[in-house]
Design an enzyme around this catalytic site. Structure first.
Site, PDB file in Angstrom:
ATOM      1  N   HIS A 125       0.846  -1.347  -0.090  1.00 64.54           N
ATOM      2  CA  HIS A 125      -0.153  -0.042  -0.142  1.00 64.54           C
ATOM      3  C   HIS A 125       0.930   1.292   0.194  1.00 64.54           C
ATOM      4  O   HIS A 125       1.966   1.386   0.677  1.00 64.54           O
ATOM      5  CB  HIS A 125      -0.949  -0.162   1.303  1.00 64.54           C
ATOM      6  CG  HIS A 125      -0.554   0.321   2.567  1.00 64.54           C
ATOM      7  ND1 HIS A 125      -0.385   1.451   3.023  1.00 64.54           N
ATOM      8  CD2 HIS A 125      -0.320  -0.271   3.741  1.00 64.54           C
ATOM      9  CE1 HIS A 125       0.223   1.459   4.190  1.00 64.54           C
ATOM     10  NE2 HIS A 125       0.033   0.333   4.408  1.00 64.54           N
ATOM     11  N   ASP A 137       5.757   2.829   7.215  1.00 61.74           N
ATOM     12  CA  ASP A 137       4.141   2.382   6.903  1.00 61.74           C
ATOM     13  C   ASP A 137       3.891   3.106   5.968  1.00 61.74           C
ATOM     14  O   ASP A 137       3.299   4.193   6.260  1.00 61.74           O
ATOM     15  CB  ASP A 137       3.730   2.308   8.143  1.00 61.74           C
ATOM     16  CG  ASP A 137       2.145   1.685   7.914  1.00 61.74           C
ATOM     17  OD1 ASP A 137       2.047   1.218   6.884  1.00 61.74           O
ATOM     18  OD2 ASP A 137       1.324   1.924   8.848  1.00 61.74           O
ATOM     19  N   GLU A 171      -5.256   2.015   1.990  1.00 66.51           N
ATOM     20  CA  GLU A 171      -5.092   0.617   2.829  1.00 66.51           C
ATOM     21  C   GLU A 171      -5.433   1.169   4.639  1.00 66.51           C
ATOM     22  O   GLU A 171      -5.882   0.422   5.203  1.00 66.51           O
ATOM     23  CB  GLU A 171      -3.788   0.245   2.895  1.00 66.51           C
ATOM     24  CG  GLU A 171      -3.466  -1.014   3.631  1.00 66.51           C
ATOM     25  CD  GLU A 171      -3.069  -0.847   4.849  1.00 66.51           C
ATOM     26  OE1 GLU A 171      -2.960  -1.960   5.755  1.00 66.51           O
ATOM     27  OE2 GLU A 171      -2.846   0.236   5.530  1.00 66.51           O
ATOM     28  N   GLU A 172      -4.938   2.417   4.825  1.00 64.93           N
ATOM     29  CA  GLU A 172      -5.356   2.894   6.129  1.00 64.93           C
ATOM     30  C   GLU A 172      -6.656   2.979   6.639  1.00 64.93           C
ATOM     31  O   GLU A 172      -6.993   3.177   7.691  1.00 64.93           O
ATOM     32  CB  GLU A 172      -4.354   4.032   6.187  1.00 64.93           C
ATOM     33  CG  GLU A 172      -2.786   3.813   6.175  1.00 64.93           C
ATOM     34  CD  GLU A 172      -2.105   2.668   7.291  1.00 64.93           C
ATOM     35  OE1 GLU A 172      -2.619   2.406   8.116  1.00 64.93           O
ATOM     36  OE2 GLU A 172      -0.872   2.857   6.979  1.00 64.93           O
ATOM     37  N   ASP A 200       4.217  -4.881   3.543  1.00 60.53           N
ATOM     38  CA  ASP A 200       3.691  -3.791   4.339  1.00 60.53           C
ATOM     39  C   ASP A 200       4.564  -3.697   5.667  1.00 60.53           C
ATOM     40  O   ASP A 200       4.172  -4.499   6.511  1.00 60.53           O
ATOM     41  CB  ASP A 200       2.164  -3.949   4.784  1.00 60.53           C
ATOM     42  CG  ASP A 200       1.534  -2.737   5.520  1.00 60.53           C
ATOM     43  OD1 ASP A 200       2.267  -1.760   5.643  1.00 60.53           O
ATOM     44  OD2 ASP A 200       0.266  -2.848   5.960  1.00 60.53           O
ATOM     45  N   HIS A 287       2.405   5.121  12.554  1.00 59.22           N
ATOM     46  CA  HIS A 287       1.099   5.866  12.434  1.00 59.22           C
ATOM     47  C   HIS A 287       1.380   7.137  13.078  1.00 59.22           C
ATOM     48  O   HIS A 287       0.365   8.050  13.822  1.00 59.22           O
ATOM     49  CB  HIS A 287      -0.126   5.184  13.077  1.00 59.22           C
ATOM     50  CG  HIS A 287      -0.608   4.125  12.027  1.00 59.22           C
ATOM     51  ND1 HIS A 287      -1.744   3.546  12.133  1.00 59.22           N
ATOM     52  CD2 HIS A 287      -0.189   3.803  10.799  1.00 59.22           C
ATOM     53  CE1 HIS A 287      -1.706   3.056  11.113  1.00 59.22           C
ATOM     54  NE2 HIS A 287      -0.882   2.903  10.484  1.00 59.22           N
TER      55      HIS A 287
HETATM   56  N1  TRP Z   1      -0.643  -1.067   7.818  1.00 61.48           N
HETATM   57  C1  TRP Z   1      -0.958  -1.988   8.759  1.00 61.48           C
HETATM   58  C2  TRP Z   1      -1.760  -1.475   9.770  1.00 61.48           C
HETATM   59  O1  TRP Z   1      -1.815  -0.244   9.751  1.00 61.48           O
HETATM   60  C3  TRP Z   1       0.278  -2.477   9.414  1.00 61.48           C
HETATM   61  C4  TRP Z   1       0.131  -3.814  10.036  1.00 61.48           C
HETATM   62  C5  TRP Z   1      -0.369  -3.932  11.345  1.00 61.48           C
HETATM   63  C6  TRP Z   1       0.689  -5.074   9.232  1.00 61.48           C
HETATM   64  N2  TRP Z   1      -0.242  -5.553  11.445  1.00 61.48           N
HETATM   65  C7  TRP Z   1       0.185  -6.045  10.357  1.00 61.48           C
HETATM   66  C8  TRP Z   1       0.969  -5.131   8.242  1.00 61.48           C
HETATM   67  C9  TRP Z   1       0.392  -7.597  10.006  1.00 61.48           C
HETATM   68  C10 TRP Z   1       1.118  -6.511   8.021  1.00 61.48           C
HETATM   69  C11 TRP Z   1       0.836  -7.821   8.737  1.00 61.48           C
HETATM   70  O2  TRP Z   1      -2.577  -2.365  10.526  1.00 61.48           O
HETATM   71 ZN    ZN Z   2       0.739  -0.122   6.359  1.00 65.76          ZN
END
Ligand code: TRP
Ligand code: ZN
Ligand code: CA
Length: 438
Positions: A125, A137, A171-172, A200, A287
């Site tokens: 993403h 991220d 994605e967020e 990610d 974040h």
């Molecule tokens: N962008 C994801 C999120 O904000 C980051 C993330 C959290 C993630 N847990 C994950 C990415 C597990 C891959 C696998 O939730």
């Molecule tokens: Zn992410």
């Protein structure tokens, strides 16, 4: 070899009795397909991946500090990635959708070639949250997937699978872009996916080395890469389904991926095996506004970028099958001069489970004084023809060669034949022997 010899004798005897030497009228003509072995995966230059991160940081800085869905920094990020891919020969598609009243974008990039019915997709993403630039991220996954795609172009890679790359929007906001992409794939298109690889957060400043516990082949491929480095991995557990692979997994597409951790805390045991700081989050800037280019562990980003290339180079090519049993017929078969019907040398195959492999090997040994007279085919048990030689070589003597045939649509057990037809008068010869290896 003892197996093949005994089977061969049985085959010749049975066929001589049964009179199966009569010419058959095969239904279909197929060409032999050489199955290329996967070339060595490249080392993805960390400096190039970091240069993309510097650009994404500049984009955020110039656009209110973020690259979030619906903001100018997101579209600028998409434009940056798309321009690189277009210049490298990818076929790019910008897919738009609406979320929370704003236009969102997915970028899809296809590498021309490969089997359109077997698609290997890798994605990340590209959007950030509104509170920061989103460099770990998920600039990290976005930049690493981009640089790996550019490496595919630099290598002029010709994989057996069709390679596709994707950068997801929103994605967020709940995997919005990737869900939109998958939901708009017709069922027939979904069925063409060999797999989807998700990246990610792969450069977390206090990194863990996590592999998604999903499709076993994909998972094992990443584990093999890390085993080669001597770096232990763990199964990703920080919220399964929290990234874009979930959109693909939900419709039955095999998925896998890598992750270096978000807000979870690194344990003492993890710090012992991976280094870094125990009792601290994998990404303390998750974040938040400090997710800048300073929020990256270079070693993790480097390893995971190389792991993406390793996975695509390995999974993108047909699996090499170790040679199975061989069957041979060494009885001479005279090839009468043209005009004459084709002659056959049969081999009865038994005891092989399932279909012939994509790497079925045929060794041909024909003694002849003018091979430009000859058309040589492998005839599968159902009558399908695979051409092995079609008059090339002119006045050269003898055909002694090994041909790899993609016979994966053929049931292995049954009577296979080497069929030879002399189509020009004067020179003559005989089938000396031939062998088929599964
Ligand atoms: N962008 C994801 C999120 O904000 C980051 C993330 C959290 C993630 N847990 C994950 C990415 C597990 C891959 C696998 O939730
Ligand atoms: Zn992410
Ligand atoms: Ca002849």
């Amino acid at each position: 070899m003892s197996l093949s010899v005994s089977r061969r004798l049985a085959a010749v005897t049975a066929l001589a009795v049964a009179g199966l030497f009569a010419a058959t009228a095969p239904a279909a003509l197929a060409s032999p397909t050489s199955v290329a072995a996967a070339p060595t995966p490249p080392d993805i230059p960390l400096a190039n991946v970091k240069a993309h991160l510097t650009q994404l940081q500049s984009i955020a800085t110039a656009n209110g500090g973020n690259r979030a869905h619906g903001r100018a920094g997101y579209k600028a990020s998409i434009d940056y990635v798309k321009a690189k891919l277009d210049a490298a020969g990818f076929t790019t598609t910008l897919q738009t959708f609406t979320s929370s009243g704003a236009t969102g974008y997915n970028l899809i990039a296809d590498w021309p070639g490969g089997d359109p019915n077997s698609v290997l997709m890798s994605g990340a993403h590209l959007d950030s949250v509104t509170s920061g630039a989103g460099i770990n991220d998920n600039g990290s996954g976005s930049a690493a997937v981009l640089e790996t795609a550019l490496a595919v172009s630099r290598a002029g890679l010709t994989p057996t699978k069709h390679l596709r790359f994707g950068w997801w929007g929103a994605e967020e906001l709940g995997l919005v872009g990737s869900k939109y992409y998958v939901n708009n794939l017709p069922t027939a298109e979904r069925a063409k996916f060999a797999g989807y690889l998700n990246f990610d957060m792969i450069g977390s400043p206090n990194p863990g080395y996590f592999v998604y516990d999903d499709d076993p082949t994909i998972e094992q491929t990443f584990k093999n890469y890390y085993a080669g480095l001597g770096v232990p991995t763990e199964i990703e557990t920080e919220g399964d389904g929290r990234s874009d692979h979930a959109s693909f997994k939900n419709v039955g597409i095999p998925v896998g991926g890598l992750f270096t951790g978000a807000s979870n805390t690194k344990t003492a045991a993890q710090a012992t095996k991976w280094g870094g700081t125990s009792g601290q989050a994998f990404d303390r800037c998750y974040h938040s506004s400090c997710d800048t280019t300073a929020n990256i562990n270079d070693t993790a980003l480097d390893r995971n970028s190389d792991a993406i290339a390793y996975a695509i180079w390995n999974l993108g090519f047909a699996t090499p099958v170790p040679p199975g049993p061989s069957f041979e017929n060494t009885a001479d078969v005279t090839i009468p001069d043209s005009p004459a019907a084709a002659v056959n040398s049969p081999i009865t195959v038994s005891g092989v489970t399932g279909n012939a492999p994509a790497t079925t090997k045929v060794d041909v040994n024909i003694v002849h004084t003018y091979i430009g007279d000859l058309v040589v085919d492998l005839v599968a048990p159902d009558g399908t023809l695979y051409n092995l030689h079609n008059r090339t070589g002119g006045s050269a003597d003898n055909i002694v060669k090994s041909v790899t045939v993609n016979a994966s649509s053929e049931v292995a057990n049954g009577v296979w034949k080497l069929q030879v037809k002399d189509v020009a008068a004067q020179d003559v010869g005989y089938i000396n022997s031939w062998k088929i290896t599964f």
